[in-house]
Design a protein around this motif. Structure first.
Motif, PDB file in Angstrom:
ATOM      1  N   VAL A 196       2.340  16.122 -19.310  1.00 57.70           N
ATOM      2  CA  VAL A 196       2.636  17.433 -19.404  1.00 57.70           C
ATOM      3  C   VAL A 196       3.206  17.934 -20.683  1.00 57.70           C
ATOM      4  O   VAL A 196       3.920  17.479 -21.240  1.00 57.70           O
ATOM      5  CB  VAL A 196       3.777  17.828 -18.387  1.00 57.70           C
ATOM      6  CG1 VAL A 196       4.538  19.193 -18.152  1.00 57.70           C
ATOM      7  CG2 VAL A 196       3.760  17.226 -16.972  1.00 57.70           C
ATOM      8  N   VAL A 197       2.681  19.088 -21.099  1.00 59.77           N
ATOM      9  CA  VAL A 197       3.124  19.605 -22.495  1.00 59.77           C
ATOM     10  C   VAL A 197       3.924  21.065 -22.145  1.00 59.77           C
ATOM     11  O   VAL A 197       3.274  21.846 -21.365  1.00 59.77           O
ATOM     12  CB  VAL A 197       1.639  20.009 -23.229  1.00 59.77           C
ATOM     13  CG1 VAL A 197       2.195  20.578 -24.613  1.00 59.77           C
ATOM     14  CG2 VAL A 197       1.057  18.710 -23.650  1.00 59.77           C
ATOM     15  N   VAL A 198       5.003  21.344 -22.761  1.00 60.44           N
ATOM     16  CA  VAL A 198       5.683  22.340 -22.542  1.00 60.44           C
ATOM     17  C   VAL A 198       5.431  23.398 -23.684  1.00 60.44           C
ATOM     18  O   VAL A 198       6.048  22.812 -24.801  1.00 60.44           O
ATOM     19  CB  VAL A 198       7.246  22.098 -22.410  1.00 60.44           C
ATOM     20  CG1 VAL A 198       8.146  23.308 -22.220  1.00 60.44           C
ATOM     21  CG2 VAL A 198       7.274  21.303 -20.944  1.00 60.44           C
ATOM     22  N   LEU A 199       5.272  24.662 -23.648  1.00 60.21           N
ATOM     23  CA  LEU A 199       5.074  25.270 -24.604  1.00 60.21           C
ATOM     24  C   LEU A 199       6.264  26.385 -24.726  1.00 60.21           C
ATOM     25  O   LEU A 199       6.642  26.785 -23.318  1.00 60.21           O
ATOM     26  CB  LEU A 199       3.845  26.191 -24.910  1.00 60.21           C
ATOM     27  CG  LEU A 199       2.406  25.439 -24.849  1.00 60.21           C
ATOM     28  CD1 LEU A 199       1.279  26.326 -24.919  1.00 60.21           C
ATOM     29  CD2 LEU A 199       2.703  24.551 -26.117  1.00 60.21           C
ATOM     30  N   ALA A 200       6.777  26.576 -25.640  1.00 58.52           N
ATOM     31  CA  ALA A 200       7.958  27.688 -25.481  1.00 58.52           C
ATOM     32  C   ALA A 200       7.878  28.372 -26.770  1.00 58.52           C
ATOM     33  O   ALA A 200       7.621  27.959 -27.760  1.00 58.52           O
ATOM     34  CB  ALA A 200       9.362  27.023 -25.223  1.00 58.52           C
ATOM     35  N   ALA A 201       8.325  29.916 -26.641  1.00 61.40           N
ATOM     36  CA  ALA A 201       8.364  30.879 -27.857  1.00 61.40           C
ATOM     37  C   ALA A 201       9.698  30.640 -28.332  1.00 61.40           C
ATOM     38  O   ALA A 201      10.065  30.878 -29.439  1.00 61.40           O
ATOM     39  CB  ALA A 201       8.169  32.051 -27.378  1.00 61.40           C
TER      40      ALA A 201
END
Length: 213
Positions: free
Chosen positions: A106-111
């Motif tokens: 799982v790859v979590v992207l956040a700004a």
């Protein structure tokens, strides 16, 4: 009635539109407190626990049968604060469950950097609950939040989509913040990309309808 606790006013029309599309019978009450996110970013989510509890109490006093926190940074604080007899949900939990079901990488992207830790912890929690292995990687999308704050949401979404398209070695990509959802429809990657608003609102609607959460 479902109360929604937001830390940005931009979420109000988004969730109203989702309600109109999928849950037209659902009454929404929006509570917007931008200062909660500002303080959580500066001092950690725990610094706003008391104020979150106060806002949840206001929602219940106004007649809410459930409360949905749409801010991933303070979602765990909202869940922990709770209100006796009233479900308090975080918008990203259904998304995290779906990510775990999609595969272990799982790859979590956040700004926002303040969202990476809480979202990764949530995915790991859902993996333990499901009895599944998980390997979570996190990635901050540089420049995306600055564009969001400047009001250029299209440019923010483009940055997030480009970051998602560059991800390799993943079974699923998670867009950690509700504000990142538009990027889901701009990506070209073959890896599934998940956002939280639609599934989170569905969980809130179910909680209002039958107390399930």
């Amino acid at each position: 009635m479902l109360a929604l606790l937001h830390t940005s006013p931009v979420h109000v029309p988004v969730f109203d539109a989702l309600r109109d599309d999928a849950h037209p019978e659902l009454e929404l009450r929006h509570l917007v407190d931008e200062e909660l996110l500002d303080r959580a970013r500066a001092a950690g989510p725990g610094a706003v626990a008391h104020d979150v509890r106060v806002r949840l109490g206001e929602a219940v006093a106004a007649g809410a049968r459930a409360v949905l926190c749409t801010c991933s940074t303070i979602g765990s604080v909202a869940e922990a604060a709770g209100q006796a007899g009233v479900p308090v949900l975080r918008v990203d939990r259904p998304m995290a469950g779906a990510a775990v079901a999609a595969g272990p990488r799982v790859v979590v992207l956040a700004a926002l950097a303040s969202t990476l830790g809480p979202t990764a912890a949530l995915v790991e929690e859902e993996a333990r609950r499901a009895g599944r292995p998980v390997e979570v990687r996190t990635l901050l999308v540089e420049g995306a939040w600055e564009r969001f704050e400047a009001g250029d949401r299209a440019a923010c979404a483009r940055r997030v989509a480009d970051a998602a398209d560059a991800v390799t070695g993943a079974d699923v990509i998670v867009l950690a913040q509700a504000s990142m959802a538009p990027a889901e429809y701009l990506t070209t990657t073959a890896v599934p990309v998940l956002s939280s608003p639609r599934t989170g609102l569905a969980a809130g609607a179910a909680a209002v309808r039958d107390g399930r959460w």
